[in-house]
Design an enzyme around this catalytic site. Structure first.
Site, PDB file in Angstrom:
ATOM      1  CG  HIS A 259      53.421  29.884  43.510  1.00 53.54           C
ATOM      2  ND1 HIS A 259      52.720  30.925  42.934  1.00 53.54           N
ATOM      3  CD2 HIS A 259      52.906  28.751  42.974  1.00 53.54           C
ATOM      4  CE1 HIS A 259      51.807  30.438  42.104  1.00 53.54           C
ATOM      5  NE2 HIS A 259      51.904  29.117  42.099  1.00 53.54           N
ATOM      6  CG  ASP A 322      50.278  26.011  43.855  1.00 56.27           C
ATOM      7  OD1 ASP A 322      51.198  26.191  44.687  1.00 56.27           O
ATOM      8  OD2 ASP A 322      49.546  26.922  43.466  1.00 56.27           O
ATOM      9  CD  GLU A 323      49.451  27.836  39.517  1.00 55.69           C
ATOM     10  OE1 GLU A 323      48.462  28.039  38.803  1.00 55.69           O
ATOM     11  OE2 GLU A 323      49.858  28.679  40.355  1.00 55.69           O
ATOM     12  CB  ALA A 324      56.476  23.184  40.993  1.00 55.47           C
ATOM     13  CG  ASP A 325      54.108  25.219  35.510  1.00 54.19           C
ATOM     14  OD1 ASP A 325      53.680  24.155  36.018  1.00 54.19           O
ATOM     15  OD2 ASP A 325      53.355  26.150  35.166  1.00 54.19           O
TER      16      ASP A 325
END
Length: 511
Positions: A259, A322-325
Site C-alpha cells: 500500500h 496488510d495485503e503485502a502480496d
C-alpha cells in the site's frame, strides 16, 4: 436494573420506537453498567451554573458549548464550590470504582452531579447527560425546552480500554473541517481512539519535512483522479488536539511495506529498479512494495516514523502491514523485524494489521484483526503467546461494507453488513481458541474507495458506529439486539438535529 435489558420484555407487536423515549434512562447508547431512574427531576434554567474542579475547565466549557445554542442560557462555568447546578467532581479515592474512564451520574431536584476518578470519566459522563436531555438539545439554534433531566443514578465504566474508529483519508482526502465534524459525530458514543489511515497507493496525506515530495506530489490525487490533498504538520497537530478535546487519542497509520504506491511514485530511490511508477487512482490492492533489501528504505522509515511520532502525543503508531502480496513472506518478516524497533525507539507502541502475526510480532506489538472468521492460525497462536488483538472483523465492523444490495455506495467483498449483523456478536469469543484476555478492544474502520463526501461518511457510519461503540463500552450481559434496536431508534432524532444523514435501517423501528 441493567440498562441493556430494558425493553427486552416487550412482545414483537409492542416493539416500537415509542417503547424507549429519547432522553430516558433506558435510551442511553452505549448501555451503562447500571441505570436506576427515580426521584425528582432536575431542570436546566437560565440560572443554572456548571461547576467544575479546580484546573478542569475544559470539560465544563465543552458542556456549556453544547447546551448554550439550544437552550439560550448563559450557563457560566465556575471553579467555585456549590451544591446546585451541573456539578463535575473528581474523586481521587475512587480508582477502583470508576477506573480511568468510568463515572457516576446522579440527577435530583437540586443538581446533576457527575463524579469520576479521572477527567476522561467526566467527559464520558457529559456524553450520557446530553442523552438524558431531549434530542432538541443538539440543535444549534434556540429551542423552547423545557430542559429536564429525569431523576436517577447511572454508574458506568468501559468493558475494553481500546474503543476505536478508523477513517481512511488516503483513498479520498477529507479536509480538516470534515475530519473535525466526524470527530464531533463520534464523541457522544464514548469512543477513545481515532485511527487515521494517512497513506496508501492513492495518496500520501501528511507533510514529512525530510521527504517533502511525499505530500507535495504523492498527495495530489485520489481514487478516481481527483485533486487529493494533504495535511501540513500544523494541521495534523490541530486535528490531534481537537480529537483529544473530544476524548479521542489519534492513532496515525503509515501503511507499509505494501500500500505504498504514493510513496514509490514520489521517490524513485524507494523502488528496487530506481524508477518511479505513475500515481495510481484505482482501487486494486496488493501490487506495491517498498524495496526490502534497500538500505535507503529504512532511512525513509526512520525519518517518517520520527517525524510523525514527534507530532503525536498518543502512545500508538500504526505501521499497516496488510495485503503485502508483492512482498515475499521472508522479506515481509525481515522488514517487520527492522521496523518494529524503529517505532519503539521513538517511544510508541506498534500497531499493525493482523498479518504481522505471520511474521515475528515484537513484545508489546498489538495486532489489528480485519479478517472474517476469527480462526486464522497465526492470529490465534500469537494471541495465545501474549499478543493483544484489536478486533475489526470486516464482516462485522467494516463501515464501508454495503448494508444490502440497494446501498448505492460502499463495497461488499466481505458481504453485506446490516445494522443487526454489525452489532449482534461478542468480541470475547470471536477469536476461536484464543483467550478473552487477548482482546484489547474493538475498532470500526471506514475505508473510502467509494466515499467522497462527508455525507457519504455519515451515511455509512450511522447507525453502525453506535453499535461498535456499545460493543467496546458496555458489559457483555447488557448485549441484546431486541433491546438495543429500540435504544438505537431513540438516537435518530438526535442525529436529525445534528444534521447527520443516517441510514434508516429497516430492522430498527425509527420514529
Amino acid at each position: 436494573m441493567v440498562a441493556g435489558a430494558l425493553g427486552a420484555c416487550a412482545s414483537p407487536g409492542e416493539e416500537t420506537a415509542a417503547a424507549v423515549t429519547p432522553g430516558a434512562y433506558d435510551a442511553v447508547v452505549p448501555a451503562p453498567v447500571s441505570a436506576e431512574p427515580g426521584g425528582a427531576a432536575y431542570a436546566i434554567t437560565a440560572d443554572t451554573v456548571i461547576r467544575v474542579p479546580a484546573g478542569e475547565r475544559a470539560t465544563g466549557d465543552y458542556l456549556a458549548g453544547l447546551l448554550r445554542p439550544s437552550t439560550g442560557y448563559p450557563l457560566p462555568v465556575t471553579e467555585g464550590g456549590g451544591t446546585d447546578g451541573i456539578r463535575l467532581a473528581l474523586d481521587g479515592a475512587a480508582a477502583g470504582t470508576f477506573g480511568d474512564e468510568g463515572y457516576r451520574l446522579e440527577a435530583g431536584a437540586g443538581a446533576v452531579t457527575i463524579t469520576a476518578y479521572r477527567p476522561a470519566g467526566l467527559f464520558y459522563g457529559v456524553q450520557t447527560l446530553r442523552q438524558l436531555l431531549p434530542p432538541a438539545v443538539e440543535a444549534r439554534t434556540v429551542r423552547p425546552g423545557p430542559w429536564t433531566v429525569a431523576g436517577g443514578t447511572i454508574t458506568d465504566r468501559p468493558r475494553y480500554a481500546y474503543r476505536g474508529a478508523m477513517l481512511d483519508v488516503a483513498r479520498h482526502f477529507f479536509t480538516v473541517a470534515e475530519v473535525k465534524r466526524y470527530i464531533d459525530d463520534l464523541a457522544p458514543y464514548k469512543l477513545n481512539r481515532l485511527h487515521l489511515h494517512l497513506s496508501d497507493d492513492q495518496g500520501w496525506r501528511i507533510a514529512i519535512g525530510s521527504w517533502p515530495r511525499l505530500a507535495e506530489y504523492g498527495g495530489t490525487t485520489e481514487v478516481g483522479g481527483g485533486d487529493g490533498g494533504s495535511y501540513t504538520q500544523a494541521q495534523y497537530t490541530e486535528l490531534v488536539a481537537y480529537a483529544a478535546s473530544r476524548g479521542l487519542t489519534v492513532v496515525p497509520e503509515i501503511d507499509m511495506p505494501g500500500h505504498t504506491g504514493a510513496a514509490l511514485s514520489s521517490y524513485a530511490e524507494l523502488n528496487c529498479d530506481g524508477r518511479a511508477p505513475r500515481l495510481y487512482t484505482g482501487i486494486r490492492v496488493g501490487f506495491t512494495s517498498l524495496c526490502i533489501p534497500l538500505e535507503r528504505t529504512y532511512d525513509f522509515v526512520d525519518d517518517v516514523v520520527r517525524e510523525i511520532a514527534a507530532l503525536t502525543p498518543g502512545p500508538y503508531l500504526h505501521i499497516g502491514g496488510d495485503e503485502a502480496d508483492a512482498t515475499s513472506p521472508a522479506d515481509y518478516a525481515a522488514f517487520m523485524d527492522r521496523v518494529q524497533p524503529v517505532v519503539a525507539r521513538y517511544g510508541k507502541t506498534v500497531l499493525a494489521w493482523h498479518q504481522i502475526t505471520g511474521a515475528h510480532p515484537a513484545s508489546g506489538t498489538i495486532a489489528q484483526y480485519w479478517g472474517r472468521t476469527g480462526t486464522e492460525a497465526d492470529v490465534v497462536a500469537a494471541a495465545n503467546a501474549g499478543t493483544k488483538v484489536i478486533l475489526s472483523p470486516a464482516t462485522r465492523l467494516y463501515l464501508d461494507m454495503q448494508y444490502d444490495r440497494r446501498t448505492k455506495i460502499g463495497l461488499h467483498w466481505a458481504g453485506y453488513v446490516s445494522v443487526e449483523t454489525s452489532y449482534d456478536w461478542d468480541p470475547a469469543g470471536f477469536l476461536q481458541g484464543a483467550p478473552e484476555s487477548a482482546v484489547a478492544g474493538v475498532e470500526a474502520p471506514l475505508w473510502t474507495e467509494t466515499l467522497e463526501t462527508l455525507a457519504d461518511l455519515e451515511y455509512m457510519a450511522f447507525p453502525r458506529i453506535a453499535g461498535a461503540a456499545e460493543l467496546g463500552w458496555s458489559p457483555a450481559e447488557t448485549h441484546d439486539w431486541d433491546a438495543y434496536r429500540l435504544r438505537l431508534a431513540a438516537q435518530g432524532p438526535r442525529w436529525t438535529e445534528q444534521g447527520i444523514g443516517y441510514y434508516r435501517a429497516p430492522e430498527v423501528p425509527w420514529e
